[in-house]
Design a protein around this motif. Sequence first.
Motif, PDB file in Angstrom:
ATOM      1  N   ASP A  30     -38.910  -5.679  18.350  1.00 28.76           N
ATOM      2  CA  ASP A  30     -39.279  -4.303  18.024  1.00 28.76           C
ATOM      3  C   ASP A  30     -40.744  -4.189  17.591  1.00 28.76           C
ATOM      4  O   ASP A  30     -41.086  -3.441  16.695  1.00 28.76           O
ATOM      5  CB  ASP A  30     -38.343  -3.785  16.917  1.00 28.76           C
ATOM      6  N   HIS A  86     -44.029  -8.613  10.598  1.00 28.68           N
ATOM      7  CA  HIS A  86     -43.111  -9.664  10.246  1.00 28.68           C
ATOM      8  C   HIS A  86     -43.762 -11.000  10.551  1.00 28.68           C
ATOM      9  O   HIS A  86     -43.219 -11.824  11.269  1.00 28.68           O
ATOM     10  CB  HIS A  86     -41.820  -9.537  11.044  1.00 28.68           C
ATOM     11  N   ASN A  88     -36.912 -11.965   8.275  1.00 30.55           N
ATOM     12  CA  ASN A  88     -36.466 -10.579   8.171  1.00 30.55           C
ATOM     13  C   ASN A  88     -35.225 -10.334   9.037  1.00 30.55           C
ATOM     14  O   ASN A  88     -35.237 -10.620  10.244  1.00 30.55           O
ATOM     15  CB  ASN A  88     -37.599  -9.655   8.644  1.00 30.55           C
ATOM     16  N   TYR A 115     -31.511   2.487   5.965  1.00 27.71           N
ATOM     17  CA  TYR A 115     -31.972   3.682   6.697  1.00 27.71           C
ATOM     18  C   TYR A 115     -31.001   4.857   6.595  1.00 27.71           C
ATOM     19  O   TYR A 115     -30.725   5.507   7.608  1.00 27.71           O
ATOM     20  CB  TYR A 115     -32.225   3.318   8.166  1.00 27.71           C
ATOM     21  N   TYR A 119     -30.462   6.244  10.647  1.00 31.69           N
ATOM     22  CA  TYR A 119     -29.496   5.617  11.555  1.00 31.69           C
ATOM     23  C   TYR A 119     -28.061   6.047  11.250  1.00 31.69           C
ATOM     24  O   TYR A 119     -27.188   5.913  12.079  1.00 31.69           O
ATOM     25  CB  TYR A 119     -29.605   4.091  11.499  1.00 31.69           C
ATOM     26  N   ARG A 175     -36.474   4.134  21.321  1.00 31.67           N
ATOM     27  CA  ARG A 175     -37.910   3.996  21.046  1.00 31.67           C
ATOM     28  C   ARG A 175     -38.693   4.856  22.032  1.00 31.67           C
ATOM     29  O   ARG A 175     -39.274   4.333  23.004  1.00 31.67           O
ATOM     30  CB  ARG A 175     -38.342   2.517  21.176  1.00 31.67           C
ATOM     31  N   ASN A 220     -42.442   2.360  18.233  1.00 31.97           N
ATOM     32  CA  ASN A 220     -41.634   2.577  17.039  1.00 31.97           C
ATOM     33  C   ASN A 220     -42.362   3.691  16.285  1.00 31.97           C
ATOM     34  O   ASN A 220     -43.459   3.493  15.749  1.00 31.97           O
ATOM     35  CB  ASN A 220     -41.528   1.306  16.192  1.00 31.97           C
ATOM     36  N   LYS A 267     -41.842   5.417  13.564  1.00 32.22           N
ATOM     37  CA  LYS A 267     -41.591   5.722  12.152  1.00 32.22           C
ATOM     38  C   LYS A 267     -42.871   5.690  11.311  1.00 32.22           C
ATOM     39  O   LYS A 267     -42.817   5.749  10.089  1.00 32.22           O
ATOM     40  CB  LYS A 267     -40.545   4.768  11.582  1.00 32.22           C
TER      41      LYS A 267
HETATM   42  C1  ADA Z   1     -35.502  -3.039  10.923  1.00 33.44           C
HETATM   43  C2  ADA Z   1     -36.608  -4.047  11.134  1.00 33.44           C
HETATM   44  C3  ADA Z   1     -37.919  -3.429  11.536  1.00 33.44           C
HETATM   45  C4  ADA Z   1     -37.737  -2.215  12.440  1.00 33.44           C
HETATM   46  C5  ADA Z   1     -36.825  -1.205  11.791  1.00 33.44           C
HETATM   47  C6  ADA Z   1     -36.522   0.014  12.654  1.00 33.44           C
HETATM   48  O1  ADA Z   1     -35.168  -2.786   9.652  1.00 33.44           O
HETATM   49  O2  ADA Z   1     -36.801  -4.879  10.029  1.00 33.44           O
HETATM   50  O3  ADA Z   1     -38.692  -4.396  12.174  1.00 33.44           O
HETATM   51  O4  ADA Z   1     -37.225  -2.633  13.651  1.00 33.44           O
HETATM   52  O5  ADA Z   1     -35.587  -1.827  11.549  1.00 33.44           O
HETATM   53  O6  ADA Z   1     -37.462   0.727  12.982  1.00 33.44           O
HETATM   54  O7  ADA Z   1     -35.381   0.222  13.012  1.00 33.44           O
END
Ligand code: ADA
Length: 559
Positions: free
Chosen positions: A132, A317, A382, A435, A439, A529, A534, A536
């Motif tokens: 990710d 990470h 992680n 989350y 999520y 995605r 990503n 966020k």
């Molecule tokens: C996880 C992960 C992150 C990222 C995040 C997400 O917690 O540690 O790298 O992938 O989720 O955006 O869903």
Amino acid sequence: MEANMERLFKTHRVRENSVLEGLWRFYPEGKPDEYRQVLIPSCVETYPGYENYRGIGVFEKEIFAKGNVRLCLKGVSHTAEVFWDGEKIGGHYNAYTPFEMVVKDVKAGKHLLRVKADNSCHPDSALHVINDYYNYGGITRPVIVEEVGEVWIRQIHVRPFKEDGIWHGEFSVRIENLADDKRQVGITLDLESGSYLQAFSMEKETITLQPGLNQWKKVIALPDAESYELDAPKLYQVWGRLWEEGEVVDDLIDRMGFREIKVQGNRVYFNDKPVRIKGFNRHEDHALFGCAIPVEGMDYDLRLMEEMGANAVRTCHYPNDERFLDLCDEKGILVWEEGHARGLDEQQMRHPNFRKQSLDCLKEMVENHYNHPSIFTWGILNECASETEYGREVYGEQYALLRKLDKSRPLTSATCRHFSDICLDLPDIVSVNIYPGWYFDEDVKGYLEKIYGWVQETEGKGKPFLVSEIGAGGISGYHAPHRPKWSEERQCDILKEQLLGVLGFEAGSGVFIWQFCDGRVPDENFGGRPCCQNNKGIVDGYRRRKLAFETVKEIFTGK
Ligand code: ADA
């Protein structure tokens, strides 16, 4: 303070040292005719026509050199081979840690340095896998070339500690002796604060060096040393010198600060003050530069974080460019530095190279970044398989290595194996990624209490408790009055509830927002995605502020 592009200060006054920046020749392996000039450091994906390149990139530079040449590559992504005048002299796996080699007795003149950098997820790679975040390719951090004598200082580690109210430093110096026989040299250590202000100077001592790598240790009481505080980050330069016949033959400068980090009960203390984290997860990713963010961009990122009232950053990470850590040291921003591994299940952790590759990465991270006063914890693995027996063995092995390498910092690991993690006895700080609201729909406070309650029933009971990730997606520029998921408005709503919930949770020690900036993800990971990003981030890949910027700022600054 003088800077070179390797660090934010000059690392040598005596040893010849330069950074091999500027233009290099680049071509894809097997196609030398397609060569072009590129600036180093940079990512292959930023060269027009190579936006999706996966494979070996060849980089060449002619340099003038003589004597014993020490090469240090601070980051090649991610499998490197290095050649000197056509002959292979070294290699390395992992984009995020430095590696080095010495070419002995080089004839004065022009020489060809060739670096091959492979960013493909090849079968030998256990850590650089489709994930990710993006595995960029190329020479992504500075390359250093130095001329060393027969004896030279590889590293100086300083462990600050307080005894009877007085600061002490445990100095540990690693010295190389390239000769075949023993050598006697003089050694001195100086501490300087600010601009060359002498703070301490050691009487010269004579030491005997065996051939190869030597280690020399000394504990020095420093009654005049000032503490490094987060709101007054006082830094000292440590200048080590080697002497022969009254002459300085080699030197090395590093930087440190006097502070101690301790865990007592469910709190982490930084110089006796409890730590309360208001932080960001930050990937090294930028829409213009990929992971090779210029130092001005790193500084800009930290300024945005400071404007929002943050006091901490997690290098998710993987280990970061050391210049970013230098900036954090200067600004008094707490750092959780992390080994390289994200979201690997048991099968991936059983890859035959996984254990060695991750241990190597941790070792190189700690050895290279040991002195940074802003690093308050080392993190590992992680969201890996901490719910399995095999996973537990691996977590145990990695924690054991870190404890051997560094006894001065607490350790942690971000888990998402809620209610099933069997490793919570191992870290000093329990960290959870949650989350709610993104999520899954669950009340943040209720969910937090549930997780915390579960942790108290495990061996993680009574340890400091951190929320290492919360967050919500928001596509930059997407606005809608009904506030759907992915709109900037909804991102604000979710973050507000998450942040107020976590920061209002007294038993916790704070939060790292997922994430500072949007980042690229590979096409293979496109599900959930949009735009292969990503999303966020609180700012987008170009650092344009989303609405959430103000939301975070209001909550973090309380204004
Ligand atoms: C996880 C992960 C992150 C990222 C995040 C997400 O917690 O540690 O790298 O992938 O989720 O955006 O869903």
